[in-house]
Design an enzyme around this catalytic site. Structure first.
Site, PDB file in Angstrom:
ATOM      1  CG  PHE A   1     -40.792  66.470  97.003  1.00  0.00           C
ATOM      2  CD1 PHE A   1     -39.432  66.683  95.931  1.00  0.00           C
ATOM      3  CD2 PHE A   1     -41.831  67.102  95.935  1.00  0.00           C
ATOM      4  CE1 PHE A   1     -38.968  67.107  94.609  1.00  0.00           C
ATOM      5  CE2 PHE A   1     -41.250  68.229  94.586  1.00  0.00           C
ATOM      6  CZ  PHE A   1     -39.749  67.414  93.779  1.00  0.00           C
ATOM      7  CE  LYS A   2     -39.375  64.426  91.434  1.00  0.00           C
ATOM      8  NZ  LYS A   2     -37.671  64.509  91.510  1.00  0.00           N
TER       9      LYS A   2
END
Ligand SMILES: *Cc1c(COP(=O)(O)O)cnc(C)c1O
Length: 462
Positions: A109-110
Site C-alpha cells: 500500500f505504500k
C-alpha cells in the site's frame, strides 16, 4: 490551510514547507491546524480513486499550489498499477470485505503515499530550481516504494540503507534490481536502528549536499504520505455502501501511519464506526489500548516484518489531536520524557478512546493458521500482514461490529516462505514481481559508520 507541530514550536507552516521539512524543528510531527471537511455528496458522484483524490488532495495543498497545479500532479501520480481502478475490493460475506491496496508497482500500500510524495517533491524542486537527495532506512516496503516513486525524476537521487535482517528475498530484490543511476542501495553491516541513526545524523549534518540541494525524508511521518492514504478510505467506503452506514476498518499496523490516515478521514467527515488496530507480537499499541500503557520494549522479528517496530511514530499525532485536545505543551512534555517514562492517560480519556478504537495482537502461529483457513474456506490468499488484520473480523472472533473492511497491505507473492509454512504452494503472481529472482542485483556494502556512509553519499551525489 496551514500546519503546525505537535510540540508547539513550528506553526502556520505552508504545505510546501512541511513537504520539504519532514519532521518539525522541535522534533514534533506536522498536523493540519484545522481538519478540512469533505463534501460527501460531491464525492458520491466520483467514479474512480483519482477523481476522489481530486477532491481530497487540494484541501491540504492550497497554501502552496494552485488548483491547476494540483490537478496536474494528481492526474499523473499513480502509475504502474495493475488496472486503472488501482484498488480491488474482495467480498467474503456481507460483513467482511478486503480492500486490496497491493496492485501498485511495489506490491504494497505504500505506493499510494510515496508516489504522491515524490510527485510533490518534483514539483517543489522544479519551482525552486533545486535538486534533492532522498535518504531513508528500510526494513521492509518503504525502501522499494520510495525508490520506485522517485526514480522517475532526474532532480532526485535516492539512497536507501538496508540493515541485515528480517526482510524477504523478494523485498530485498525489489530494491537491488532497479538499475538506474539516480538510485543507490547501501547494505549496512548493522541493525535497522543503526541505519536510522545514520539517517538522523545525515539530517543534522547535511554537509554532503551540493548548493541548491535539499535533503528529503520519506519515512512514515511524512504528511503527504498520509494524504495519499486518506484518499483510499473515502474511495473504499464509497464503493462499498456510498457512505450509507459507518464502516469498521481493520488496519494491520506498525508505525500507525495508515491508522492515522483512517482517523484523519474520520475527522474530515467519513462515517466510521470503529478503527481496529491490528498488530503482531510488537504490541506497544495493543498494550496502550488494552492497558493504558504506552511503553517501549525491544523489537521481535515476526512473519509480518513491515510491522516490526518498537514505537509507533505516528501515534504522537493521535496523542496530540485526540488525547490532548491539541495541546502542544503537554505533548512536548510527554515526548521529552518518552521512552524513559511510559505514556498513559486518565481512566476516562482512555476509556473514551474505546468508542472509536479497538486493538488486537496476533502471534505468528495464529497468522499462519489464519492464512491457511482463509485459503481453505474461501480459496483466497492473504499475505501475513493482511492476515493480522483479518483476525479482528467476524470470521475469526465473536465480537461482531457490523461491516468490516480489512486493508490488504501487501501482495502474498512477497512472502513465499510464509505461504509455504501455511501449506500453500500455489502462489498467485503480481504483475511487477515476476522475474525478480533472475535479475542482477546491484548494491554497495558499507560498515555502520556514520562518517563513512556520509562520505560515500557525498562522492556519489547527483
Ligand atoms: C508499512 C507496512 C505496514 C505498516 O504500516 P504503518 O503505516 O506503519 O502502520 C503494514 N503492512 C505492510 C505490508 C507494510 O508495508
Amino acid at each position: 490551510m496551514l500546519f503546525r507541530s505537535t510540540r508547539g514550536q513550528d506553526c502556520h507552516k505552508t504545505f510546501e514547507e512541511i513537504l520539504l521539512a519532514g519532521l518539525a524543528s522541535d522534533g514534533g510531527l506536522f498536523i493540519p491546524e484545522k481538519w478540512p471537511q469533505v463534501d460527501l455528496k460531491a464525492i458520491k458522484k466520483c467514479k474512480s480513486f483519482v477523481e476522489i483524490a481530486h477532491h481530497i488532495v487540494p484541501l491540504f495543498t492550497d497554501s502552496s499550489y494552485t488548483q491547476e497545479e494540483v490537478k496536474e500532479i494528481v492526474e499523473s501520480t499513480w502509475h504502474d498499477f495493475k488496472s486503472k481502478n488501482l484498488i480491488e475490493i474482495h467480498n467474503f460475506d456481507n460483513n467482511v470485505f478486503v480492500a486490496e491496496l497491493f496492485h501498485g508497482p511495489t506490491a504494497a500500500f505504500k505506493d499510494f503515499g510515496l508516489q504522491l510524495c515524490a510527485a510533490f517533491f518534483n514539483t517543489a524542486l522544479k519551482k525552486k530550481k533545486k535538486t534533492a537527495i532522498v535518504l531513508g532506512a528500510t526494513s521492509g516496503d518503504t525502501g522499494s516504494a520510495a525508490i520506485d516513486a522517485c526514480k522517475h525524476y532526474d532532480s532526485i537521487k535516492t539512497f536507501i540503507l538496508l540493515p541485515k535482517g528480517n526482510m524477504t528475498e523478494i523485498q530485498r530484490r525489489q530494491m537491488t534490481t532497479v538499475d538506474q543511476s539516480n538510485v543507490c542501495v547501501i547494505d549496512i553491516d548493522g541493525t535497522f536502528d543503526d541505519c536510522q541513526d545514520i539517517v538522523k545524523y545525515a539530517f543534522q549534518s547535511k554537509q554532503f549536499l551540493r548548493p541548491n540541494q535539499e535533503l528529503l525524508a520519506v519515512n512514515s511521518i511524512n504528511w503527504v504520505r498520509i494524504i495519499g492514504q486518506i484518499c483510499y478510505y473515502f474511495f473504499i467506503a464509497m464503493k462499498i455502501n456510498q457512505f450509507s452506514k459507518p464502516l469498521n476498518f481493520s488496519i494491520p499496523t506498525g508505525n500507525f501511519g495508515n491508522v492515522f490516515a483512517c482517523y484523519s478521514a474520520y475527522k474530515m467527515g467519513l462515517p466510521i464506526n470503529k478503527i481496529l488496530i491490528s498488530v503482531n507480537k510488537n504490541d506497544i499499541l495493543h498494550k496502550f489500548f488494552d492497558k493504558n500503557d504506552y511503553s517501549k520494549t525491544s523489537v521481535h522479528e515476526t512473519l509480518s516484518p513491515s510491522m516490526d517496530i518498537t514505537v509507533a511514530s505516528n501515534f504522537e499525532r493521535l496523542i496530540f489531536d485526540f488525547f490532548l485536545n491539541s495541546n502542544p505543551i503537554k505533548c512536548k512534555e510527554l515526548f521529552d520524557n518518552f521512552p524513559n517514562s511510559s505514556i498513559s492517560f486518565s481512566h476516562n480519556a482512555w476509556q473514551n478512546a474505546k468508542q472509536l478504537f479497538h486493538s488486537v495482537s496476533i502471534s505468528d502461529d495464529r497468522t499462519i493458521s489464519i492464512i491457511s483457513k482463509i485459503y481453505k474456506d474461501f480459496d483466497y490468499l492473504v499475505d501475513p500482514h493482511t492476515a493480522v488484520g483479518m483476525a479482528a473480523t467476524s470470521l475469526f472472533t465473536d465480537v461482531n461490529l457490523g461491516t468490516t473492511v480489512v486493508l490488504a497491505t501487501a501482495h502474498p507473492g512477497k512472502f513465499p516462505d510464509t505461504m509455504k509454512l501455511s501449506g500453500i504452494s500455489n502462489i498467485p503472481t503480481h504483475h511487477k514481481l515476476s522475474g525478480l529472482l533472475e535479475k542482477k542485483e546491484k548494491s554497495v556494502s558499507l560498515e555502520a559508520n556514520k562518517d563513512k556512509v556520509l562520505r560515500f553519499i557525498a562522492d556519489n551525489n547527483l
